[in-house]
Design a protein around this motif. Sequence first.
Motif, PDB file in Angstrom:
ATOM      1  N   PHE B   6     -68.311  66.436  26.669  1.00 22.69           N
ATOM      2  CA  PHE B   6     -67.947  65.436  27.654  1.00 22.69           C
ATOM      3  C   PHE B   6     -69.157  64.581  28.002  1.00 22.69           C
ATOM      4  CE2 PHE B   6     -65.302  69.243  29.085  1.00 22.69           C
ATOM      5  CZ  PHE B   6     -64.417  69.062  28.047  1.00 22.69           C
ATOM      6  N   PRO B   7     -69.185  63.332  27.536  1.00 23.80           N
ATOM      7  CA  PRO B   7     -70.370  62.509  27.663  1.00 23.80           C
ATOM      8  C   PRO B   7     -70.774  62.190  29.096  1.00 23.80           C
ATOM      9  CG  PRO B   7     -68.509  61.206  26.957  1.00 23.80           C
ATOM     10  CD  PRO B   7     -68.070  62.622  26.911  1.00 23.80           C
ATOM     11  N   THR B   8     -72.081  62.136  29.278  1.00 24.06           N
ATOM     12  CA  THR B   8     -72.661  61.764  30.565  1.00 24.06           C
ATOM     13  C   THR B   8     -73.532  60.547  30.332  1.00 24.06           C
ATOM     14  OG1 THR B   8     -72.701  64.063  31.199  1.00 24.06           O
ATOM     15  CG2 THR B   8     -74.092  62.592  32.465  1.00 24.06           C
ATOM     16  N   PRO B  10     -76.662  58.397  30.423  1.00 22.77           N
ATOM     17  CA  PRO B  10     -78.078  58.657  30.670  1.00 22.77           C
ATOM     18  C   PRO B  10     -78.584  57.773  31.813  1.00 22.77           C
ATOM     19  CG  PRO B  10     -77.660  58.158  28.367  1.00 22.77           C
ATOM     20  CD  PRO B  10     -76.434  57.786  29.120  1.00 22.77           C
ATOM     21  N   ARG B  24     -76.777  63.086  37.247  1.00 22.83           N
ATOM     22  CA  ARG B  24     -76.527  63.698  35.939  1.00 22.83           C
ATOM     23  C   ARG B  24     -75.039  63.908  35.660  1.00 22.83           C
ATOM     24  NH1 ARG B  24     -81.254  66.014  33.621  1.00 22.83           N
ATOM     25  NH2 ARG B  24     -79.958  66.587  31.855  1.00 22.83           N
ATOM     26  N   PRO B  29     -69.691  55.973  28.612  1.00 19.58           N
ATOM     27  CA  PRO B  29     -68.532  55.273  28.049  1.00 19.58           C
ATOM     28  C   PRO B  29     -67.731  56.238  27.172  1.00 19.58           C
ATOM     29  CG  PRO B  29     -70.591  54.119  27.577  1.00 19.58           C
ATOM     30  CD  PRO B  29     -70.963  55.427  28.160  1.00 19.58           C
ATOM     31  N   TYR B  31     -65.692  58.561  28.223  1.00 19.23           N
ATOM     32  CA  TYR B  31     -65.264  59.787  28.898  1.00 19.23           C
ATOM     33  C   TYR B  31     -63.802  59.631  29.293  1.00 19.23           C
ATOM     34  CZ  TYR B  31     -65.039  63.550  32.359  1.00 19.23           C
ATOM     35  OH  TYR B  31     -64.687  64.682  33.067  1.00 19.23           O
TER      36      TYR B  31
END
Lengths: 47, 480
Positions: B6-8, B10, B24, B29, B31
């Motif tokens: 699951f992208p976070t 940066p 954090r 993009p 998600y």
Amino acid sequence: MDQKTSYPTSDATPSSTGAVAFAWLFVGVPLAWGVSQTFIKALALFQ
Amino acid sequence: MPMLFFPTKPTMHMAEDSLLDRSRTVAGPGYNRWLVPPAALAIHLAIGQAYAFSVFKKPLGALISGNPDAPAPADWTPGQLGVIFSIAIVLLGLSAAIFGKWLERVGPRKAMLASSLCFGGGFFIAALGVHLHSIWLVYFGYGFVGGIGLGIGYISPVSTLIKWFPDRRGVATGMAIMGFGGGAMIGSPLAVTLMDHFKAAGTGTLGVAATFLAMGLIYLLFMQFGVWTIRVPADDWKPEGYVPSNEHNALITTGNVTADNAIKTPQFWLLWVVLCMNVTAGIGVLETASPLIQESFSDGVMGAGRGVTAAAAAGFVGLLSLFNLLGRFFWSSASDKMGRKTTYAIYFGLGILLYALVPTLGAGAQLTLFVVVTCVILSMYGGGFATIPAYLSDLFGKLQVGAIHGRLLTAWSTAGVLGPVIVNYLHTNAKANGLVGAAAYQSVFYTMAGLLVVGLIANFLVRPVAEQYFEKEAAKKAAA
């Protein structure tokens, strides 16, 4: 400016359909078990 | 772990920030926002166990004698054991009110972790209390520490869900709060299964201490899924194709009110009354459900062998739980279309009629109609819980809706104490006056209908929040 973007490259990838399905199964299976147990108990009312 | 999937997004200072910090948890993009409801459900399904605590009452009341049907004088009394749940519910409201602003500042991940540690840790302390036969340690563990976990956990995903689903606020919060109802359905059979297992294994304390340890561990781990999956949307994020409705609805604001200002508005206190009345009335049904159906539809009323048995009454309670669960999702989702004010007007308007009808159906031996009516009542009880965050968001904006919701939950704590007191007083009084069967519950249900009239009036008086309470433009943009 020192931009410390040291996150894993996987973060750039969109969340997959599989991940969404896994997440729903993770919470859906115990919920379905709980609902089924309650439903079985509730059947006693109609017997 | 889910972190990998699951992208976070940066951020500049990511290396310095803790994994738990809000910065954090900002989604990158791509998600998928449909990952957020399961994260919220992982918390609510766990803490919803609190509503299944009664399953421990019998064994906890027989730790000395070892026989739940014949307690010893030194065993804990039902009154002492009832206090455990009361402490937990009071702490739920208090901690939600106290920690709401902290949650908005640190973000949902840190709050969910704190909730999991308190809720799981509460079980561990309570296990020690059971092992040492110290009721005070059980009060402190499950009631106090666990109660704090309940409060923080309950509000932790709310504002995040509303920010991810500005187009379906009711659906999103309904899904999460439905989990709280579902938690009892999982917690009850899980506890019974574990107690049977540990009792057979000869762990002592009728298997209760070991069950508390196991459940603490299970819930602690289960909640980690929510902790590490949850993400907040980026400031400029909007659902694809989402265009805020141009239709003017004065009760849906585009501005934001802080939690400190919200409690200065009459709208906050009107909604406090709305929630308190709806919950108090619902508790009237929940508290009396099993004895009510058995006494109203006994063999004497229905004919020999046709009365409602204890097992059937337990089934009735289970059925009410199902409708409580379904109502949370159904009514909250429906409120997206109907509007919150109209939805609460239905809860109260229809509720007054149905509550007043219950004693009549009992007296007339109308079992099927009685079951249908009480199920609809319970669906609206659950719906009341699930619709309130969206109502708050409509009136006060998204900025600190979690903190405002937390403060409003003191209404639940109040109802949790008020409801049983009213019910027990009226029912005992009716019995003392020689009333039996459905007649002994008449005053309970008429009083609850009266409380709903108060709720109906409070809801009717809700108007848009005055401009003076809203934050200035800069804050609006920050929350958009």
